[in-house]
Design a protein around this motif. Structure first.
Motif: not given
Length: 321
Positions: A2-12, A16-18, A21-28
């Protein structure tokens, strides 16, 4: 992880990606699941290949030859858990076992369990769905393999094996080489590289489909088609899964996304079992080794077994969640 998921979220968020949002959530979702499954895949393949190095086909044939009756079917199904990761890879071994004179039921128990259940899928399923669901999936997969092999054996369909296999009189007993630890490590490394090249494209496709389901398909639509309101959801998921081709690692991200959207557990597992066991490419390959009557029997037994397991999981879903 889960730390990896959180890290990817912070990077996004930093770029500038939320992530809401659909696009940001899909990329994460795509980034996290691709990295997670790739890491687990490489580690698990290495460990399983090291175990598999102790069970080359000749040694496996010797082990299976010591058992008879339903005990042999159980051993055949269990042996499938430490062998190749997709149905197309299992078929050459199935042909070799059959040519060696092993009972037809035993070889089919192996053929069913090999793509459907393996040690890697157990660990990966635990990481996503939890221990109870993962263990139940593996146990029921082995039950389908044992029952399927037993039924085929009692139907006495040995004449439905392709002539080039039945007429193979070669019974040469080749001793398995004595591999050193270094040899086994090299073998495991090579298996990781070979399997990764073959499997990774399907992981990308599976994760991409999962990302679309997770962030773009409305939850209500998934619940309508694959939820409790559709009594034919299990049958639909099984029939949709059969023409597809992927291994267990490619189907898990799709299953994860469907589960998050409200699809019933049994319906999801039926889809996974159908894709891994009855994929169209593997059936085309298998048609070269067995005649139409036996092929139809194999498909019917697996399909019925998968559907029964799906409805059973749906009925008792509360016990696993």
């Amino acid at each position: 992880m889960e730390w990896l998921n959180a890290l990817i979220g912070k990077v996004l968020l930093m770029v500038g990606l939320d992530v809401n949002s659909r696009i940001g959530g899909s990329i994460q979702f795509f980034s996290y699941d691709t990295i997670k499954i790739t890491v687990l895949l490489c580690v698990l393949i290495f460990l399983i290949s090291y175990i598999q190095s102790f069970f080359p086909p000749e040694r496996s044939r010797k082990i299976l030859g010591r058992f008879h009756g339903i005990g042999a079917n159980i051993i055949g199904a269990l042996l499938g858990t430490v062998t190749p990761f997709c149905s197309c890879s299992s078929i050459p071994i199935f042909i070799g076992f059959t040519s060696a004179g092993l009972p037809l039921g035993v070889t089919f128990s192996f053929l069913i369990s090999s793509p459907m259940v393996d040690l890697g899928s157990l660990v990966l399923l635990v990481s996503i769905f939890g221990v109870k669901i993962a263990v139940a999936y593996v146990v029921l997969g082995l039950v389908i393999a044992v029952i399927g092999g037993t039924l085929i054996e009692h139907l006495h369909m040995e004449d439905q094996i392709a002539d080039f296999i039945r007429n193979n009189n070669s019974k040469v007993d080749i001793e398995s080489p004595n591999l050193t630890v270094k040899d086994r490590l090299i073998y495991s490394r090579d298996q990781v590289a070979a399997t990764f090249k073959k499997v990774f494209p399907y992981i990308l496709v599976g994760v991409a489909i999962g990302a679309v389901i997770h962030n773009w398909i409305p939850e209500g639509w998934v619940e309508t088609v694959l939820g409790s309101n559709n009594p034919f959801g299990v049958i639909l998921a099984t029939l949709v899964g059969i023409p597809m081709y992927a291994d267990i690692f490619g189907t898990i991200p799709i299953a994860e996304a469907l589960f998050a959207k409200g699809a019933l557990l049994g319906t999801i597992l039926s889809f996974m079992m159908a894709v891994t066991t009855l994929s169209l490419p593997s059936l085309i390959m298998l048609k070269k080794a067995i005649k139409p009557k036996l092929l139809a029997t194999f498909i019917a037994i697996c399909t019925v077994g998968i559907i029964i397991v799906g409805y059973g999981f749906n009925v008792f879903q509360s016990l696993f969640i």
